[in-house]
Design a protein around this motif. Structure first.
Motif, PDB file in Angstrom:
ATOM      1  N   LEU A   1      38.059  33.699 -71.153  1.00 49.41           N
ATOM      2  CA  LEU A   1      37.275  34.827 -71.662  1.00 49.41           C
ATOM      3  C   LEU A   1      35.794  34.483 -71.770  1.00 49.41           C
ATOM      4  CD1 LEU A   1      39.286  36.496 -74.581  1.00 49.41           C
ATOM      5  CD2 LEU A   1      38.119  37.697 -72.739  1.00 49.41           C
ATOM      6  N   ALA A   2      35.498  33.325 -72.329  1.00 47.46           N
ATOM      7  CA  ALA A   2      34.094  32.967 -72.569  1.00 47.46           C
ATOM      8  C   ALA A   2      33.982  31.469 -72.792  1.00 47.46           C
ATOM      9  CB  ALA A   2      33.554  33.715 -73.790  1.00 47.46           C
ATOM     10  N   ALA A   3      32.776  30.962 -72.612  1.00 48.55           N
ATOM     11  CA  ALA A   3      32.450  29.575 -72.944  1.00 48.55           C
ATOM     12  C   ALA A   3      31.530  29.615 -74.160  1.00 48.55           C
ATOM     13  CB  ALA A   3      31.776  28.875 -71.772  1.00 48.55           C
ATOM     14  N   LEU A   4      31.995  29.088 -75.285  1.00 43.76           N
ATOM     15  CA  LEU A   4      31.226  29.115 -76.523  1.00 43.76           C
ATOM     16  C   LEU A   4      30.481  27.794 -76.704  1.00 43.76           C
ATOM     17  CD1 LEU A   4      33.864  30.694 -78.944  1.00 43.76           C
ATOM     18  CD2 LEU A   4      32.192  31.855 -77.484  1.00 43.76           C
TER      19      LEU A   4
ATOM     20  N   PRO B   1      32.195  22.176 -88.112  1.00 40.97           N
ATOM     21  CA  PRO B   1      32.051  22.430 -86.674  1.00 40.97           C
ATOM     22  C   PRO B   1      32.541  23.822 -86.320  1.00 40.97           C
ATOM     23  CG  PRO B   1      33.091  20.300 -87.098  1.00 40.97           C
ATOM     24  CD  PRO B   1      33.092  21.054 -88.396  1.00 40.97           C
ATOM     25  N   HIS B   2      31.739  24.565 -85.580  1.00 43.47           N
ATOM     26  CA  HIS B   2      32.094  25.930 -85.219  1.00 43.47           C
ATOM     27  C   HIS B   2      31.497  26.228 -83.843  1.00 43.47           C
ATOM     28  CE1 HIS B   2      33.161  30.159 -85.739  1.00 43.47           C
ATOM     29  NE2 HIS B   2      33.770  29.853 -86.868  1.00 43.47           N
ATOM     30  N   SER B   3      30.998  27.425 -83.644  1.00 44.46           N
ATOM     31  CA  SER B   3      30.421  27.798 -82.346  1.00 44.46           C
ATOM     32  C   SER B   3      29.351  28.848 -82.541  1.00 44.46           C
ATOM     33  CB  SER B   3      31.512  28.346 -81.416  1.00 44.46           C
ATOM     34  OG  SER B   3      31.895  29.647 -81.843  1.00 44.46           O
ATOM     35  N   ASN B   4      28.654  29.187 -81.444  1.00 45.58           N
ATOM     36  CA  ASN B   4      27.619  30.215 -81.525  1.00 45.58           C
ATOM     37  C   ASN B   4      28.193  31.623 -81.617  1.00 45.58           C
ATOM     38  OD1 ASN B   4      28.582  30.070 -78.863  1.00 45.58           O
ATOM     39  ND2 ASN B   4      26.615  30.665 -77.968  1.00 45.58           N
ATOM     40  N   LEU B   5      29.515  31.748 -81.740  1.00 43.27           N
ATOM     41  CA  LEU B   5      30.128  33.053 -81.990  1.00 43.27           C
ATOM     42  C   LEU B   5      30.031  33.429 -83.459  1.00 43.27           C
ATOM     43  CD1 LEU B   5      31.705  35.302 -80.463  1.00 43.27           C
ATOM     44  CD2 LEU B   5      33.817  34.152 -81.179  1.00 43.27           C
TER      45      LEU B   5
END
Length: 311
Positions: free
Chosen positions: A168-171, A248-252
């Motif tokens: 679906l996407a690269a985060l 730790p997470h993501s730019n989402l």
């Protein structure tokens, strides 16, 4: 025994018959069917033999239907038209007509970032559908196999043959810390986190037995400690707002909604770190119009969120 005209008929010939009855012209019929006139003549010969009737006779203007042909055309036309409409409708999916239940399982990282916007997008396109967004669990892959869950969203995980996955996407990887955290710069490396404890999000089916951040720190020979783990994002956010732990997470993640937090970019050996997110469904749905619509809608919602976060 009376001849069974239906079961002994090549149904492909009925389409030829109906077009001929509408056009009453061999050339026009061949153009509509994208076949040669000799092919139309061969089909007409078979029809005449099957029904034991001339069906069409030549006249100066083209063809004229026999009384039997007129009766047959009037009788079968509605059924063939309904069949054509049914087939064409299935190929041209309209989510506005969807009135079934949609159960979608989202990993905690996606559920915490998109649940509201995804629900709104789904209801806007499919107002009559019953939407159920649930958290990805240890049984989700099995639920997809049983069709108890139509679609799942998670990181790249091993899936059985009956489950189809599609990226679906690269985060981009990011780290969340409290606003007053001792780390002040926004572009960081693993070295910056040495000595700070990790608040680790558990994503069922993906990282129950490990922490990606811990493995990264270990690979770089850096000091690390997992201070807290949970599947519940709100608990993790509360923890990092009151400690020096990092999440730790993501730019989402919708950082603009949390003024007490900062999102730090991470580079490993001079390059940004990315992690892929995938959709999962039963293999029998992989080419369905419903799956394609859901995939595109969710992809658009993700890209919209990433764009908002980048502003």
């Amino acid at each position: 025994m009376k001849k069974d005209l239906y079961n002994t008929l090549d149904l492909n010939l009925l389409k030829v018959f109906l077009i001929l009855s509408q056009e009453l012209n061999m050339r026009k019929a061949s153009e509509r069917l994208f076949v040669s006139q000799p092919a139309i003549s061969q089909s007409l010969t078979k029809l005449r033999h099957h029904f034991d009737d001339e069906l069409f006779v030549k006249v100066p203007t083209g063809l004229k239907a026999t009384p039997f042909s007129e009766t047959l055309a009037t009788s079968i036309a509605p059924h063939l038209n309904d069949l054509a409409n049914s087939i064409n409708h299935s190929l041209h999916f309209d989510p506005a007509t969807l009135d079934t239940s949609l159960r979608i399982a989202l990993s905690p990282v996606v559920l915490s970032c998109l649940s509201g916007s995804l629900y709104q997008a789904l209801k806007a396109s499919a107002p009559n559908a019953s939407i159920e967004l649930v958290s990805w669990s240890r049984s989700t892959l099995e639920d997809i196999q049983k069709d108890d869950v139509y679609l799942g969203i998670n990181y790249d995980i091993p899936a059985p043959a009956e489950v189809y996955s599609k990226q679906l996407a690269a985060l981009r990887g990011q780290v969340l810390v409290r606003e007053s955290h001792p780390i002040k710069h926004s572009l960081t490396t693993p070295d910056d986190y040495a000595g700070y404890e990790i608040a680790s999000m558990i994503s069922p089916g993906w990282n129950e037995s490990f922490s990606l951040a811990a493995e990264t720190m270990k690979a770089h020979g850096l000091e690390y400690k997992i201070g807290f783990r949970s599947e519940f994002i709100m608990v993790l956010l509360d923890i990092i707002q009151h400690t020096d732990m990092y999440l730790p997470h993501s730019n989402l993640f919708p950082i603009q909604q949390y003024p007490n937090l900062r999102a730090l970019d991470v580079e490993i050996q001079g390059e940004a770190f990315y992690i892929d997110v995938y959709s999962y469904c039963h293999t029998r749905h992989r080419n369905s119009a419903l799956f394609n619509w859901l995939y595109e809608l969710i992809s658009d919602v993700i890209q919209t969120q990433l764009h908002l976060n980048h502003k």
